[in-house]
Design a protein around this motif. Structure first.
Motif, PDB file in Angstrom:
ATOM      1  N   GLU A   1      21.816 -13.777  44.725  1.00  0.00           N
ATOM      2  CA  GLU A   1      22.893 -13.788  45.497  1.00  0.00           C
ATOM      3  C   GLU A   1      23.831 -13.217  46.878  1.00  0.00           C
ATOM      4  OE1 GLU A   1      24.856 -16.399  45.094  1.00  0.00           O
ATOM      5  OE2 GLU A   1      23.128 -17.726  44.262  1.00  0.00           O
ATOM      6  N   PRO A   2      23.970 -12.978  47.753  1.00  0.00           N
ATOM      7  CA  PRO A   2      24.600 -12.195  48.355  1.00  0.00           C
ATOM      8  C   PRO A   2      25.580 -11.107  47.650  1.00  0.00           C
ATOM      9  CG  PRO A   2      25.106 -14.343  49.797  1.00  0.00           C
ATOM     10  CD  PRO A   2      24.639 -14.608  48.435  1.00  0.00           C
ATOM     11  N   PHE A   3      26.646 -11.872  46.977  1.00  0.00           N
ATOM     12  CA  PHE A   3      27.020 -10.518  46.581  1.00  0.00           C
ATOM     13  C   PHE A   3      26.834 -10.341  44.657  1.00  0.00           C
ATOM     14  CE2 PHE A   3      31.120 -13.371  47.911  1.00  0.00           C
ATOM     15  CZ  PHE A   3      30.709 -12.254  49.714  1.00  0.00           C
ATOM     16  N   SER A   4      25.340 -10.246  44.856  1.00  0.00           N
ATOM     17  CA  SER A   4      24.776  -9.583  44.162  1.00  0.00           C
ATOM     18  C   SER A   4      25.021  -8.276  44.087  1.00  0.00           C
ATOM     19  CB  SER A   4      23.394  -9.827  43.347  1.00  0.00           C
ATOM     20  OG  SER A   4      22.891  -8.853  42.885  1.00  0.00           O
ATOM     21  N   PRO A   5      25.438  -7.203  42.880  1.00  0.00           N
ATOM     22  CA  PRO A   5      24.841  -5.525  42.975  1.00  0.00           C
ATOM     23  C   PRO A   5      23.501  -5.295  43.672  1.00  0.00           C
ATOM     24  CG  PRO A   5      25.344  -6.468  40.592  1.00  0.00           C
ATOM     25  CD  PRO A   5      25.551  -7.826  41.353  1.00  0.00           C
ATOM     26  N   ASP A   6      22.768  -6.191  43.401  1.00  0.00           N
ATOM     27  CA  ASP A   6      21.391  -5.953  44.094  1.00  0.00           C
ATOM     28  C   ASP A   6      21.598  -6.191  45.644  1.00  0.00           C
ATOM     29  OD1 ASP A   6      20.596  -4.393  41.981  1.00  0.00           O
ATOM     30  OD2 ASP A   6      19.512  -6.616  41.441  1.00  0.00           O
ATOM     31  N   ASN A   7      22.276  -6.928  45.872  1.00  0.00           N
ATOM     32  CA  ASN A   7      22.209  -7.058  47.660  1.00  0.00           C
ATOM     33  C   ASN A   7      22.214  -5.702  48.561  1.00  0.00           C
ATOM     34  OD1 ASN A   7      21.863  -8.674  50.230  1.00  0.00           O
ATOM     35  ND2 ASN A   7      24.163  -8.918  49.740  1.00  0.00           N
ATOM     36  N   PRO A   8      20.855  -5.386  49.271  1.00  0.00           N
ATOM     37  CA  PRO A   8      20.875  -3.929  49.735  1.00  0.00           C
ATOM     38  C   PRO A   8      21.550  -4.067  51.196  1.00  0.00           C
ATOM     39  CG  PRO A   8      19.181  -4.739  50.238  1.00  0.00           C
ATOM     40  CD  PRO A   8      19.840  -6.374  49.605  1.00  0.00           C
ATOM     41  N   ILE A   9      22.530  -3.105  51.164  1.00  0.00           N
ATOM     42  CA  ILE A   9      23.290  -2.813  52.717  1.00  0.00           C
ATOM     43  C   ILE A   9      22.073  -2.107  53.306  1.00  0.00           C
ATOM     44  CG2 ILE A   9      24.999  -1.640  54.047  1.00  0.00           C
ATOM     45  CD1 ILE A   9      27.100  -2.265  51.922  1.00  0.00           C
ATOM     46  N   ILE A  10      21.713  -2.349  54.376  1.00  0.00           N
ATOM     47  CA  ILE A  10      20.402  -1.732  55.064  1.00  0.00           C
ATOM     48  C   ILE A  10      20.879  -1.105  56.921  1.00  0.00           C
ATOM     49  CG2 ILE A  10      18.251  -1.225  56.331  1.00  0.00           C
ATOM     50  CD1 ILE A  10      17.345  -3.143  53.615  1.00  0.00           C
ATOM     51  N   PHE A  11      21.177   0.110  56.861  1.00  0.00           N
ATOM     52  CA  PHE A  11      21.766   1.011  58.248  1.00  0.00           C
ATOM     53  C   PHE A  11      20.151   1.440  58.742  1.00  0.00           C
ATOM     54  CE2 PHE A  11      25.985   1.156  55.802  1.00  0.00           C
ATOM     55  CZ  PHE A  11      26.714   0.239  56.783  1.00  0.00           C
ATOM     56  N   ALA A  12      20.052   0.241  60.320  1.00  0.00           N
ATOM     57  CA  ALA A  12      18.613   1.636  60.387  1.00  0.00           C
ATOM     58  C   ALA A  12      18.557   2.148  62.286  1.00  0.00           C
ATOM     59  CB  ALA A  12      17.714   0.783  60.384  1.00  0.00           C
ATOM     60  N   VAL A  13      18.479   2.751  61.656  1.00  0.00           N
ATOM     61  CA  VAL A  13      18.238   3.589  63.951  1.00  0.00           C
ATOM     62  C   VAL A  13      17.003   3.611  64.265  1.00  0.00           C
ATOM     63  CG1 VAL A  13      21.103   4.806  63.391  1.00  0.00           C
ATOM     64  CG2 VAL A  13      18.439   5.838  62.907  1.00  0.00           C
ATOM     65  N   GLY A  14      16.885   4.432  65.437  1.00  0.00           N
ATOM     66  CA  GLY A  14      15.282   4.465  65.862  1.00  0.00           C
ATOM     67  C   GLY A  14      15.087   5.375  66.795  1.00  0.00           C
ATOM     68  N   PRO A  15      14.058   5.587  67.274  1.00  0.00           N
ATOM     69  CA  PRO A  15      13.401   6.982  67.883  1.00  0.00           C
ATOM     70  C   PRO A  15      13.944   7.677  69.097  1.00  0.00           C
ATOM     71  CG  PRO A  15      11.996   5.485  68.288  1.00  0.00           C
ATOM     72  CD  PRO A  15      12.869   4.641  67.550  1.00  0.00           C
ATOM     73  N   LEU A  16      15.173   6.507  70.165  1.00  0.00           N
ATOM     74  CA  LEU A  16      15.964   6.964  71.091  1.00  0.00           C
ATOM     75  C   LEU A  16      16.827   7.185  71.121  1.00  0.00           C
ATOM     76  CD1 LEU A  16      14.349   4.834  73.884  1.00  0.00           C
ATOM     77  CD2 LEU A  16      13.058   6.493  72.485  1.00  0.00           C
ATOM     78  N   ASN A  17      17.513   6.780  69.564  1.00  0.00           N
ATOM     79  CA  ASN A  17      18.513   7.076  69.412  1.00  0.00           C
ATOM     80  C   ASN A  17      18.854   8.985  69.156  1.00  0.00           C
ATOM     81  OD1 ASN A  17      18.957   4.627  67.179  1.00  0.00           O
ATOM     82  ND2 ASN A  17      20.159   4.702  68.951  1.00  0.00           N
TER      83      ASN A  17
END
Lengths: 584, 153
Positions: free
Chosen positions: A52-68
């Motif tokens: 479920e989207p509101f489950s505590p297990d729903n991860p929030i992922i932030f990602a950047v790349g090699p050119l940043n």
């Protein structure tokens, strides 16, 4: 990837246990570059299909790349999560200082899981992570950011991501605000923050990065900087900013008006980019490591009604999409009124596009008798009247009545319950962006993995179709190719405004300096694979690819290319469906 | 032996250059600053690095982005407090203004950073040594909005 590059480090944060750890994921970044490519793999790993989207297990992922951090305009961060708005893939991109802060803190990605017992804000300073009590910040509107700013270190190079009351109250289209004026806008990341009792995340750091050939790097850097600052291709973002599109789109009948009941708005010149610049432009600012400075801040002077000679001046960021959603879509033709509505949307922490389309649906539904004053608690929405819209926005966030709780889940849900589906402008449950330019735009929203106008830029394909007619096959191919290439740009993560400068040839050169030796063919193959990964996730999470349709209203109001032909569209839909399925 | 010779010439070249052509940068109009940080990135490049750590220029918002930014860059003081604060005499006062870092003498105490009220000295954590402005003007030259000016005296 260059040996020792901190890009491969993934920071995991567990809000339940208040723990954090770092894993080195060479293989992930070598294969999928970064940004969207890595984020979707981390989402697959951390988010089971039935979660479920509101489950505590729903991860929030932030990602950047090699050119940043290495090249200019590589200034964005990709956020991924399971969307509470659509129930499947949630993907949103934002600039501000976020990408540079994450890279300079020494990470390629951050995964936040769990749920804090009490409101919390997380401060990441390089290798250290602090869990700060945010009980006192809960319920605050704009001032939460100010309090955090005054109490934490890293000034100048840090990002502060925070939610407003909308996120705390789990409005499914709540956004996350960065640096006051940038947003992870779409698909409800703010509500996922809220469900975890996470008020804010601050990230700061300062690092040196490596390149394979320093001399070559400096040359390429200055060449790209020169192009981004001087090129004609960037001029419109520099000067008037994206609102420069208001008048041309209105002229070509491509800007939606009053819930797309009409394609012309009398007085639209009062909310044009030119007018905003003349009357309100107070300052221009940029995302970190971007010379373009497309962020336009309007200074709105507001008088206190009960006290003479007392004024306050607020700074509000405006863009084309906001002028569309909180202006033309609601029949508003006064720039001050658009800004007043932007202010309340900012204070609440809502996605401006979805909010505008929700308000437009409520107005039409009210006029057609689908809903009445009992539901709106006495508010009478009227095209062009801003005060009722401001009241409605506050009600959507704060009211506890059934109707407002329903519209707080978006108009796909509300229209399924109350009726009015024919004029509910949603695509895969997400509300419509501001281009009614032809079939390309609408098919782009429908099939884009995140239902955004930025997925495949269908409006640009429509522009092409104005001079050279396209067949459904050609249209489907163009949409797919563009979106697959954009997977590379959003893995790097480059702002799409720089897409004409970052051609495949330049991208390969830049990647080589970051230690990635890829041919154009390999790059395109990776793009295709990332796209397929996203679709695989979507479908497993319940996205119904078999029964995709466009809102009926789309076929009723002429677009920039005239009335949209149903047969043409459904032929293209069938082709897109088959093509996507063949990739999985 | 060869290496030492090279170092000698390099140092001499630098001193002569600086003596004859002092090139200060001054902030002309910080209200025009958009906060893009390009100056910081190019400053690091002038110190042979990519990223931000080896940058000695600073850009900060004035308490929230809506108030604009302030830019802190080395003034090249003629009687520099940073050099006076150095207990190891690692910062050599240049004729005409500014300082040069003698890295081998520096112990990484950080007094120079504290002594500079403009906050115009960077810090390289890996080396644990300050990053000193070399008055090259890269920051001003790369600024897309001409916030700084680079003038030869």
């Amino acid at each position: 990837m260059i040996k020792g590059d901190s890009l491969k480090r993934v920071l995991y944060i567990d809000l339940t246990k208040k723990r954090f750890w770092i894993e080195e994921r060479d293989e992930l970044f070598s294969k999928y570059i970064g940004g969207a490519g890595v984020a979707i793999k981390l989402l697959e790993e951390n988010c089971p299909n039935d979660l479920e989207p509101f489950s505590p297990d729903n991860p929030i992922i932030f990602a950047v790349g090699p050119l940043n951090g290495l090249f200019p305009i590589a200034s964005k961060t990709v956020a991924m999560f399971k969307s509470p708005h659509t129930g499947n893939l949630g993907e949103s991109h934002a600039g501000g200082r976020s990408a540079i802060a994450i890279r300079m803190a020494g990470y390629g990605a951050i995964v936040i899981k769990g749920k804090s017992e009490r409101p919390v804000f997380v401060a990441i300073h390089g290798d250290k992570v602090f869990f700060r009590d945010a009980t006192t910040l809960w319920g605050l509107e704009e001032s939460a950011g100010r309090i955090i700013r005054n109490r934490e270190g890293g000034a100048g190079l840090r990002t502060i991501m925070r939610i407003g009351p909308a996120g705390e109250r789990l409005i499914s289209f709540a956004c996350v605000t960065l640096e006051t004026y940038r947003h992870f806008g779409r698909l409800g990341l703010g509500a996922v923050f809220g469900s975890k009792n996470l008020k804010a995340v601050l990230i700061s750091g300062k690092k040196d990065l490596s390149v394979t050939d320093f001399k070559e790097y400096r040359n390429l850097y200055s060449e790209l900087l020169h192009q981004l600052s001087e090129s004609e291709k960037m001029k419109k973002y520099h000067e008037l900013g994206t609102p420069t599109n208001v008048l041309p789109l209105s002229f070509s009948k491509g800007i939606p008006v009053k819930n797309l009941l009409e394609n012309e708005l009398k007085g639209i010149e009062n909310i044009s980019g030119e007018k905003f610049a003349q009357k309100h432009l107070g300052r221009r600012v940029a995302c970190a490591h971007c010379p373009v400075a497309c962020i336009h801040l309007a200074a709105l002077r507001k008088a206190y009604e009960d006290e003479p000679y007392f004024y306050r001046t607020v700074y509000l960021s405006y863009d084309y999409e906001l002028i569309y959603a909180l202006g033309s879509m609601l029949g508003i033709t006064e720039s001050e009124d658009v800004l007043k509505l932007i202010e309340v949307v900012e204070d609440m922490g809502l996605d401006a596009i979805s909010t505008g389309v929700v308000l437009a649906w409520i107005t039409e539904a009210f006029k057609k008798g689908v809903i009445n004053q009992k539901q709106t608690e006495g508010i009478i929405p009227e095209w062009g009247k801003v005060d009722s819209f401001i009241e409605l926005v506050r009600k959507i966030v704060y009211s506890e009545t059934e109707f407002y709780k329903d519209v707080a889940r978006g108009i796909d849900y509300a229209s399924s319950k109350y009726g009015g589906k024919d004029f509910a402008l949603t695509y895969g449950k997400n509300e419509m962006p501001g281009y009614h330019t032809g079939a390309g735009a609408h098919l782009g929203y429908l099939f884009g993995a995140r239902h955004s106008h930025l997925d495949s830029a269908g409006y640009a394909i429509d522009r092409e179709a104005m001079t050279k007619k396209l067949s459904p096959e050609q249209l489907a191919e163009k949409i797919l190719n563009e979106e697959q290439w954009r997977q590379i740009l959003s893995s790097l993560v480059i702002c799409f405004f720089g897409r004409e400068i970052y051609t495949p040839e330049i991208v390969i050169k830049c990647l080589k300096l970051a230690g990635f030796n890829l041919t154009e063919e390999e790059l395109l193959k990776t793009g295709r694979e990332i796209y397929a990964n996203k679709y695989r996730f979507k479908i497993k999470a319940g996205f119904d690819i078999e029964n995709l349709t466009l809102p009926k209203r789309v076929f009723e109001t002429p677009s920039s290319l005239g009335l949209i032909n149903k047969d043409f569209v459904y032929k293209a839909i069938a082709l897109l469906k088959e093509n996507i399925k063949s990739l999985l | 032996m060869k290496k030492q010779k090279y170092f000698f010439f390099h140092l001499q070249f630098k001193i002569i250059t600086c003596y004859n052509f002092i090139m200060p940068v001054f902030v002309k109009d910080s209200d025009k600053c958009v906060g893009c940080l390009i100056c910081m990135f190019t400053c690091a490049q002038a110190h042979q690095a990519a990223g931000l750590e080896s940058s000695c220029i600073k850009v900060r918002s004035q308490g929230g982005i809506s108030r604009g930014f302030s830019v802190w860059v080395c003034r090249g003081c003629e009687d520099p407090p940073c050099a006076r604060a150095c207990p190891e005499d690692a910062l050599i006062v240049r004729k005409g203004g500014g300082v040069l870092l003698k890295e081998e003498r520096c112990t990484g105490c950080g007094y120079c950073v504290k002594a500079c009220i403009l906050d115009a000295i960077g810090w390289n954590n890996e080396k644990n040594k300050p990053v000193i402005c070399i008055q090259c003007g890269e920051c001003a030259k790369s600024c897309p909005y001409k916030v700084m000016e680079f003038v030869r005296k």
